[in-house]
Every structure is written in structure tokens, then in C-alpha cells.
Design an enzyme around this catalytic site. Structure first.
Site, PDB file in Angstrom:
ATOM      1  N   ASP A  52     -26.967-114.254  85.608  1.00 16.35           N
ATOM      2  CA  ASP A  52     -25.892-113.265  85.470  1.00 16.35           C
ATOM      3  C   ASP A  52     -25.938-112.250  86.603  1.00 16.35           C
ATOM      4  O   ASP A  52     -26.778-112.346  87.506  1.00 16.35           O
ATOM      5  CB  ASP A  52     -25.867-112.641  84.072  1.00 16.35           C
ATOM      6  CG  ASP A  52     -27.185-112.051  83.657  1.00 16.35           C
ATOM      7  OD1 ASP A  52     -27.533-112.173  82.475  1.00 16.35           O
ATOM      8  OD2 ASP A  52     -27.873-111.476  84.527  1.00 16.35           O
TER       9      ASP A  52
ATOM     10  N   MET B 187     -27.303 -98.708  80.743  1.00 14.83           N
ATOM     11  CA  MET B 187     -25.835 -98.802  80.715  1.00 14.83           C
ATOM     12  C   MET B 187     -25.189 -97.450  80.455  1.00 14.83           C
ATOM     13  O   MET B 187     -24.204 -97.352  79.732  1.00 14.83           O
ATOM     14  CB  MET B 187     -25.390 -99.802  79.614  1.00 14.83           C
ATOM     15  CG  MET B 187     -25.945-101.191  79.826  1.00 14.83           C
ATOM     16  SD  MET B 187     -25.707-102.292  78.427  1.00 14.83           S
ATOM     17  CE  MET B 187     -27.055-101.830  77.362  1.00 14.83           C
TER      18      MET B 187
ATOM     19  N   LYS C 183     -20.779-111.131  84.283  1.00 17.36           N
ATOM     20  CA  LYS C 183     -19.517-110.396  84.392  1.00 17.36           C
ATOM     21  C   LYS C 183     -19.467-109.792  85.786  1.00 17.36           C
ATOM     22  O   LYS C 183     -20.424-109.183  86.235  1.00 17.36           O
ATOM     23  CB  LYS C 183     -19.472-109.258  83.373  1.00 17.36           C
ATOM     24  CG  LYS C 183     -19.670-109.720  81.975  1.00 17.36           C
ATOM     25  CD  LYS C 183     -19.680-108.531  81.029  1.00 17.36           C
ATOM     26  CE  LYS C 183     -20.039-109.006  79.633  1.00 17.36           C
ATOM     27  NZ  LYS C 183     -21.193-108.371  79.082  1.00 17.36           N
TER      28      LYS C 183
END
Ligand code: SAH
Length: 447
Positions: A242, A377, A264
Site C-alpha cells: 500500500d 492519521m 489509496k
């Protein structure tokens, strides 16, 4: 070839060691590991060496004479006296007993290699006496690539030998089966101490399922990969990675492995978690060794838990390899100790991912004193996080550090307090991924 490497069985055989200091000690350690019976001769013998040699060995506190060579199969000279070393070498060679004089290749008929010991697997490395440092350097390279569990693979294959011979009388067939076992998931299962599961791979059919490795890639610096991660990167057929996985980490993978991006990235449609789960299952069912490479540690905000649920449901063998999580990596590279005897007795890893613009957390628990909080995050919700901490009673002067692209050559660290950092950061160009550390430790001057 100047020297023929042979692995010497010294169990219960006599070896003469001349010398009683540190150098002799190192050779004695090695000879004891090989099960030899030692006759140690020197006018002065280190006390630790004397203690180490039990009654089955012989200690002669005195000078060396040739008769001490009777019954021995190997002689080692480890004294600092050149005359004695030369005498020992000449005497041994005269009666054809192999002799090693430490660090003097010209006086040796045999030399000690550098050793990678995963008994019963032993790799010996020699530079023909040219450079022991080079030999040790090569040993370190091999050490990285040969897992500890290779010893289990050797034991396992020894155990299966008779059964394999009975089932497959043709030697070529047997060789093919063992080769494909070693190149397939079977070997990794044995290394990982799951021999029962490995048995299905010792067969002639190719229908056996593959295996999935869920591997932490660490926070960015490829040198922070674990040895196990590197070994599996070299073994896997397919790698699903990823966006947190750096190119430099991917470069450590086997060259001909298929690499597929499943993360993503802005502008691209992201792969849904369910699709990744089914892809893992499908590829493994095709018999492939699939490596799922995830940033940091797979079990810290990494959805590794969901992936193994899917694998368990489909009965696919898997292994999880931990990685250095962003908190550990960023803190270390920014010089921020996550705990500290004087300032912080606990550390919390929380997600700072905002939902509908606000970060919803158990704030009362987080503001307790002497605690470090690490937000993953959290950049998008930074203003909200700081506001909530202050509203719930944290001092507005509490130090905070924002680490962007931690452990990579582009790492940037912004420091401040929780009242002003959001404004400060708004004026800077801070790129993701970013990690936020709040607490007294973020204000310590450590580098
Ligand atoms: N499993 C990962 C975390 C995945 S969540 C781990 O154990 O590290 C993604 C978050 O991790 C990012 O939003 C960021 O907060 C953090 N992160 C990952 N790599 C980072 C890096 N090199 N520098 C700063 N933060 C990082």
C-alpha cells in the site's frame, strides 16, 4: 583451491591447545562447542579458562613438549611466543597432525573459517587466511539471509527421509519434490515452527495452497525492515503493497516477484478492504506465496486483523511479521523518548482521524498527566485535537511535535505547544504521512 573445506567431527576426540590467554580462550570455546576433549598447555593459564575445563579435559601448567601431541587429532597454537608457535607447527606437521597457529597462515596446515552456526546447518567462510575481517563481513551478509529456523528445516527433512524414500523410490522424483518444497510455502512453514502444516507440500501434486505473509514494512527507512521481512521479500511470488510502503523498501523484494499496488493514492480509486481480502485468498488458493506488505506494523492501525480473519475463514496458512510502527520509528529518528522516568510513565497510540471534521475520542483519559499521546492519521484533525485537549483541561503550554515523513531522508519535525501549533503548521508545507506526539517528552532537547 588453496584449502579444501571439510567439516571435522571432534566429538570426544583429543585436541591440543597451546596457550592460556584470551586468544586460546576463543579457540577453546569453539572446540568445546564441537564436543572436543581439550589438553591445554601453558605456563600461565587464565582463571576463567581453568574453571571452564571440567575433569574430562586436561590442564598442564608448564611448557610445551612434543609428547603432548600423542593421541590428538588437531593442534592449535595460540601463544604470543613466536618460537613456541613455530615449534608447535613444525612438530605437528612432522607427524602429520593438522595444525592451526592463530593469525599466522604460513604456520598452518588447517585454518579456522568464520562460521554461521544454525546447527545442524553450518556455513563456513574462508578467505584462505587473507583477511579474517573480510570473512566476518561475508558471514554477516549470510547471517542476514539464513533464518534461525533453517535448522528446523534440516531436522524436518532428516525426519522425512525414510518416508520419502519409501513413497518415492525414484531418486530424481524425490529430488524434485524436495526442491519444490524448499522453493514453496512448505519451507517457510517449517521455519515458522508449523511442521504439521508443511507436510502437504512434500508431495508430487502442485495443488497445495500457497501461503500469505502479512509483513510490516516499517515507517520508511528500508534499514528498519526486520530480517524476517527481508527473507520473505526474497521468497514471495506476489507482493501486494500500500501507499505507506516506500519505493526503497520495495526495491529489497525479489526482482521477479509480481508487485501490485492496492493502497489509496489521491486521483486513483482505492482498493476496498474486502477486495484486498479476496485477492489474498484467491492468489494463495492458486498456490502462490503472497506477501502483504503494510507500512509500519500490520497490527497497529493496519487492518491486519481483518485480513487474517478472511484467511482463517478460507483456511489459508499465514504468518504475521511485525514491523517498526510509525510511533517507534518517528520518535527514535526525531530524538523523542516515548516514555521517560521523569516525565512520562505511559504512552497511548490513538487514531486522530477526524469524522465529519471533528475528532471523537475519550479525551478525559488522554489528558491524564505524565502520559505521552501519539496520534496516527491526525494531521487533518490537528486543530480539533489541540482544541479538545485544552477544553478537557490539558495545559495549553504542553509540548507537541509533528513529524512528517519520519525516518526518510525527507523527514521534517515541527515543534511547539498545543495552543499555537495548528497556526504554525498551517503556514508550513507539511506533507503526509505525519505523526503527532503530545506530552512533556516532545519538548525535551535530545538532539
Ligand atoms: N500500521 C502503520 C500505521 C498505519 S496508519 C504503523 O504501524 O505505523 C497511517 C498513519 O501512520 C499515518 O497517517 C501517519 O500518522 C502514520 N505514519 C506512518 N508512516 C509514517 C511516517 N513515515 N512518518 C510519519 N507518520 C507516519
Amino acid at each position: 583451491m588453496d584449502y579444501l573445506p571439510l567439516h571435522f567431527n571432534l566429538k570426544d576426540r583429543h585436541v591440543l591447545v597451546v596457550g592460556g590467554g584470551d586468544v586460546a580462550q576463543r579457540k577453546v570455546d569453539l572446540l568445546l562447542e564441537a564436543g572436543a576433549i581439550i589438553r591445554l598447555v601453558a605456563p600461565r593459564i587464565k582463571s576463567s579458562l581453568q574453571k571452564q575445563l571440567t575433569a574430562r579435559h586436561e590442564i598442564i601448567e608448564g611448557v610445551y613438549v612434543q609428547t603432548q601431541m600423542s593421541d590428538v587429532v588437531l593442534v592449535v597454537a595460540a601463544t604470543s611466543d613466536q618460537t613456541v608457535n613455530t615449534q608447535v607447527s613444525n612438530d605437528a606437521q612432522e607427524i602429520n597432525i593438522p595444525v592451526n597457529v592463530v593469525d599466522q597462515p604460513a604456520l598452518c596446515s588447517v585454518i579456522f573459517p568464520a562460521i554461521v552456526d544454525r546447527s545442524p546447518v553450518i556455513v563456513s567462510i574462508s578467505t584462505g587466511g587473507a583477511s579474517p575481517v573480510l570473512a566476518r563481513h561475508i558471514k554477516a551478509l549470510i547471517d542476514t539471509h539464513v533464518p534461525e529456523g533453517i535448522a528446523r528445516v534440516a531436522d524436518y527433512l532428516l525426519q522425512k527421509r525414510a518416508a520419502l524414500k519409501a513413497s518415492f523410490p525414484d531418486a530424481n522424483t524425490r529430488r524434485r519434490i524436495v526442491e519444490s518444497f524448499l522453493n514453496g510455502p512448505g519451507k517457510e512453514l517449517v521455519i515458522n515452527n508449523q511442521p504439521a502444516k508443511a507436510d502437504t507440500y512434500l508431495s508430487e501434486t502442485d495443488s497445495a495452497v500457497g501461503e500469505v505473509y502479512i509483513v510490516g514494512a516499517g515507517p520508511g527507512d528500508p534499514d528498519l525492515l526486520t530480517l524476517r521481512a527481508l527473507q520473505l521479500l526474497q521468497a514471495a511470488d506476489v507482493i501486494l503493497y500500500d501507499n505507506l510502503v516506500s519505493d526503497r523498501v520495495l526495491q529489497r523484494a525479489r526482482r521477479d516477484a509480481e508487485k501490485e499496488f492496492v493502497g489509496k493514492r489521491s486521483g486513483y480509486k482505492s482498493t476496498a478492504q474486502e477486495d484486498i481480502n479476496s485477492l489474498l485468498v484467491r492468489l494463495a488458493q492458486e498456490g502462490r506465496r503472497v506477501l502483504r506488505l503494510k507500512g509500519g506494523d500490520p497490527f497497529i492501525f493496519g487492518r491486519g486483523g481483518e485480513e487474517i480473519e478472511a484467511l482463517i475463514a478460507a483456511n489459508i496458512p499465514f504468518q504475521v511479521v511485525p514491523g517498526i510502527s510509525a510511533a517507534n520509528g518517528c520518535a527514535a529518528y526525531a530524538g523523542i523518548p516515548l516514555t521517560h522516568r521523569d516525565y512520562s510513565q505511559s504512552v497511548r497510540f490513538v487514531t486522530g482521524h477526524p469524522k465529519d471534521g471533528a475528532v471523537d475520542l475519550a479525551w478525559e483519559e488522554l489528558i491524564s498527566p505524565n502520559q505521552t499521546i501519539v496520534f496516527y492519521m491526525g494531521l487533518g484533525g490537528l486543530a480539533s485535537i489541540c482544541e479538545q485537549l485544552i477544553t478537557h483541561g490539558m495545559s495549553s503550554s504542553t509540548p507537541i511535535a509533528i513529524i512528517s515523513k519520519g525516518t526518510t531522508p525527507d523527514q521534517k519535525v515541527a515543534r511547539g505547544n498545543i495552543e499555537t501549533i495548528a497556526k504554525q503548521v498551517a503556514q508550513m508545507e507539511i506533507e503526509s504521512p505525519t505523526l503527532i506526539i503530545v506530552g512533556q517528552v516532545a519538548g525535551l532537547k535530545t538532539n
